[in-house]
Design an enzyme around this catalytic site. Structure first.
Site, PDB file in Angstrom:
ATOM      1  N   LYS A 140       0.848  -1.187   0.000  1.00 58.03           N
ATOM      2  CA  LYS A 140       0.000   0.000   0.000  1.00 58.03           C
ATOM      3  C   LYS A 140       0.887   1.242   0.000  1.00 58.03           C
ATOM      4  O   LYS A 140       1.867   1.306   0.738  1.00 58.03           O
ATOM      5  CB  LYS A 140      -0.893   0.005   1.250  1.00 58.03           C
ATOM      6  CG  LYS A 140      -2.006  -1.033   1.213  1.00 58.03           C
ATOM      7  CD  LYS A 140      -2.885  -0.927   2.452  1.00 58.03           C
ATOM      8  CE  LYS A 140      -3.922  -2.026   2.488  1.00 58.03           C
ATOM      9  NZ  LYS A 140      -4.984  -1.887   1.482  1.00 58.03           N
ATOM     10  N   ARG A 156     -10.183 -11.891   1.284  1.00 61.52           N
ATOM     11  CA  ARG A 156     -11.033 -12.910   0.651  1.00 61.52           C
ATOM     12  C   ARG A 156     -10.335 -14.258   0.625  1.00 61.52           C
ATOM     13  O   ARG A 156     -10.985 -15.292   0.580  1.00 61.52           O
ATOM     14  CB  ARG A 156     -11.436 -12.422  -0.753  1.00 61.52           C
ATOM     15  CG  ARG A 156     -10.295 -12.217  -1.681  1.00 61.52           C
ATOM     16  CD  ARG A 156     -10.661 -11.316  -2.870  1.00 61.52           C
ATOM     17  NE  ARG A 156     -10.716  -9.902  -2.498  1.00 61.52           N
ATOM     18  CZ  ARG A 156     -11.037  -8.935  -3.346  1.00 61.52           C
ATOM     19  NH1 ARG A 156     -11.373  -9.206  -4.589  1.00 61.52           N
ATOM     20  NH2 ARG A 156     -11.053  -7.680  -2.951  1.00 61.52           N
TER      21      ARG A 156
HETATM   22  N1  BES Z   1      -8.100  -4.265   4.154  1.00 59.66           N
HETATM   23  C1  BES Z   1      -8.276  -3.772   2.847  1.00 59.66           C
HETATM   24  C2  BES Z   1      -9.594  -3.020   2.665  1.00 59.66           C
HETATM   25  C3  BES Z   1      -9.758  -1.763   3.472  1.00 59.66           C
HETATM   26  C4  BES Z   1      -9.537  -0.544   2.885  1.00 59.66           C
HETATM   27  C5  BES Z   1     -10.204  -1.794   4.765  1.00 59.66           C
HETATM   28  C6  BES Z   1      -9.713   0.622   3.606  1.00 59.66           C
HETATM   29  C7  BES Z   1     -10.368  -0.633   5.499  1.00 59.66           C
HETATM   30  C8  BES Z   1     -10.135   0.568   4.915  1.00 59.66           C
HETATM   31  C9  BES Z   1      -8.263  -4.933   1.854  1.00 59.66           C
HETATM   32  O1  BES Z   1      -7.436  -5.997   2.202  1.00 59.66           O
HETATM   33  C10 BES Z   1      -7.752  -4.402   0.572  1.00 59.66           C
HETATM   34  O2  BES Z   1      -6.617  -4.018   0.529  1.00 59.66           O
HETATM   35  N2  BES Z   1      -8.599  -4.388  -0.456  1.00 59.66           N
HETATM   36  C11 BES Z   1      -8.229  -3.917  -1.740  1.00 59.66           C
HETATM   37  C12 BES Z   1      -8.685  -4.937  -2.750  1.00 59.66           C
HETATM   38  C13 BES Z   1      -8.129  -4.722  -4.145  1.00 59.66           C
HETATM   39  C14 BES Z   1      -6.623  -4.957  -4.151  1.00 59.66           C
HETATM   40  C15 BES Z   1      -8.812  -5.671  -5.102  1.00 59.66           C
HETATM   41  C16 BES Z   1      -8.909  -2.573  -1.974  1.00 59.66           C
HETATM   42  O3  BES Z   1     -10.045  -2.390  -1.516  1.00 59.66           O
HETATM   43  O4  BES Z   1      -8.286  -1.711  -2.548  1.00 59.66           O
HETATM   44 MN    MN Z   2      -5.428  -5.737   1.570  1.00 64.42          MN
END
Ligand code: BES
Ligand code: MN
Ligand code: ZN
Length: 496
Positions: free
Chosen positions: A273, A348
């Protein structure tokens, strides 16, 4: 804070504060009139002078200046009496308790909460006790400087009926589950990693009469949980599958599953990230698991008549030398293969194994909770969860329960046409379908691992954490959606 009940006269009781509700009709209750009489009408005069309209969430602190043994009256607005709901009372007692605490009160006595056409005495007391706890919640474990010295020691309701007592007991129990979930989310990620979460779950189980099984890396290997293992590979902290079991005292009226995502820290893995994406809040990526543990801890106190499996899939998503990579193909517990497009779509993956595992426990219905996608936040905002499911009655019951607690939830579709977006190139499924319909494609992946069991999925990426101080929350974990899960189970038990 100790919350209790005792038959007492508000007007003659020694206390630091009296908590008193006033609705939008501005009429004083019997309790209020007794206090006003003892103050020679100064209470009503002060309310009129302050222009107090009894609006929900409003509070005014009135000093008694020696007119009463109690030092101040904290008046809270409860809104229109004709439409009074339990969340109105929870909110009023939350803001009232917080205002009493902030004015320095340690010993607070409370009037009886108002009831309404669809709100009985037990539920009113339950809502008030819950509000008292939620409104005064703080997480102080790591604070050594400027530690707040203000805290309520005792909140005592001026009542002693069985109905009132039952309500306070239930409100205290529910608040305990929400508080546990908040505390877990607020723990820093260096202190709370999968193995530690499992230890805490064991302690909670021992304290609340649950069975607890913990599956470590070797056990996960033996059961073929390849998706969970892959996510955990980049971390020095090994993954755990935590399994809590609640067995009712009497005959069991069914078997349910609660499944939580518990990524104790989500760096995104190799798909790291970027700075500015809120990485420092990614300790909250275990909020689904925290809610499962919080809710499970209360089932006995509420005497629910179902067997409930609480399954928490815990791993840390890091970038170590052994980390899984984009392009890897994983084999999940049910044998389906998953192609990794993004190592940041890790939730997931651990849930895929956890859902299969829960279905195999014999659950008739299961609900998973996960801080799964930023797309859910984009769709519905920070305060609302998206709800998906393969059973419309199950989804409807969850939405109805959310309506009663005030936790915002909104239904989302599982359109089969979008399944195409996550069709794998070399494997059965890919773990990301890109940005369009991101919350839906995540849910569609989960559906592949539900083994035909009735299932609902709550994407809580928005409401699990808050940056703002609200009436019921401070910055940090919110304990969402523990209250709705419990309300859902209680309604199911009541055959509603
Ligand atoms: N934990 C994150 C989602 C999240 C984002 C939770 C902001 C709380 C606040 C999840 O694991 C994630 O990174 N999701 C990605 C998925 C994408 C890579 C398909 C996302 O939402 O960007
Ligand atoms: Mn994630
Ligand atoms: Zn995540």
């Amino acid at each position: 804070m100790d919350v209790s009940l005792r038959s007492l006269e508000l007007a003659t009781e020694e206390a630091d504060a009296i908590l008193l509700p006033v609705g939008a009709d501005r009429a004083l209750s019997a309790d209020g009139m007794a206090v006003d009489r003892a103050m020679d009408g100064a209470l009503a005069a002060a309310l009129a002078d302050a222009g107090f309209e009894g609006k929900p969430g409003k509070v005014v602190v009135i000093p008694t200046l020696g007119q009463l043994p109690a030092r101040r009256v904290v008046v809270v607005g409860t809104g229109d009496p004709a439409t009074l709901t339990a969340p109105d009372i929870t909110r009023a007692w939350a803001v009232g308790s917080r205002a009493a605490r902030d004015s320095g009160a340690r010993n607070v006595v409370s009037a009886t909460p108002p009831t309404g056409s669809s709100l009985g005495l037990t539920d009113a007391f339950r809502a008030a006790a819950l509000g008292g706890f939620l409104g005064t919640y703080e997480f102080l474990e790591y604070r050594t400087l400027d530690r707040p010295t203000r805290a309520i020691d005792a909140l005592t309701f001026a009542a002693d009926s069985d109905d009132a007592r039952r309500g306070v007991a239930a409100g205290t129990a529910v608040a305990g589950g929400v508080t546990l979930a908040r505390d877990l989310v607020n723990q820093p990620p260096d202190a709370l990693y999968p193995e530690r979460l499992a230890e805490i779950a064991r302690d909670v189980a021992a304290r609340t009469g649950l069975e607890c099984r913990v599956h470590d890396r070797a056990a996960l290997e033996a059961m073929g949980a390849g998706a969970t293992l892959a996510v955990g590979k980049g971390s020095a902290r090994e993954p755990r599958l935590i399994h809590l079991i609640y067995t009712p005292r009497g005959a069991s009226r069914g078997t349910l599953g609660l499944v939580g995502k518990a990524i104790t820290f989500d760096t995104g893995g190799i798909n790291l990230k970027p700075t500015g994406s809120g990485l420092e809040h990614m300790k909250s990526d275990m909020a689904g698991g925290a809610a499962v543990i919080g809710a499970m801890s209360v089932l006995g106190a509420l005497d629910l008549p179902f067997t409930v499996h609480g399954v928490v899939a815990s791993a840390e998503n890091m970038t170590g030398a052994a980390a899984y990579r984009p392009g890897d193909v994983l084999r999940a517990m049910n044998g389906k293969t998953i192609e990794v497009i993004s190592t940041d779509a890790e939730g997931r993956l651990v849930l895929a194994d956890a859902l299969t595992y829960t279905a195999r426990q014999g659950a008739e219905a299961m609900i998973d909770l996960a801080t799964l996608t930023g797309a859910s936040v984009v769709a519905l905002g920070l305060d609302c969860a998206s709800v998906f499911g393969t059973s419309q009655p199950l989804v409807d019951d969850i939405l109805a329960a959310a309506g009663r607690t005030g936790e915002l939830m909104w239904p989302m579709p599982l359109w089969p046409q979008y399944r195409e977006l996550i069709r794998g190139d070399v494997a059965d499924i890919k773990n990301s379908g890109g940005r369009p319909a991101g919350a839906i494609t995540a849910a569609l992946l989960l559906k592949e691992f539900t083994e035909g069991v009735d299932w609902a999925h709550l994407d809580i990426a928005g409401p699990a954490w808050t940056e703002r101080v609200g009436d019921l929350t401070v910055k940090g974990g919110t304990g969402y959606p523990v209250r709705t899960l419990l309300a859902f189970l209680e309604a199911r038990a009541a055959g509603r």
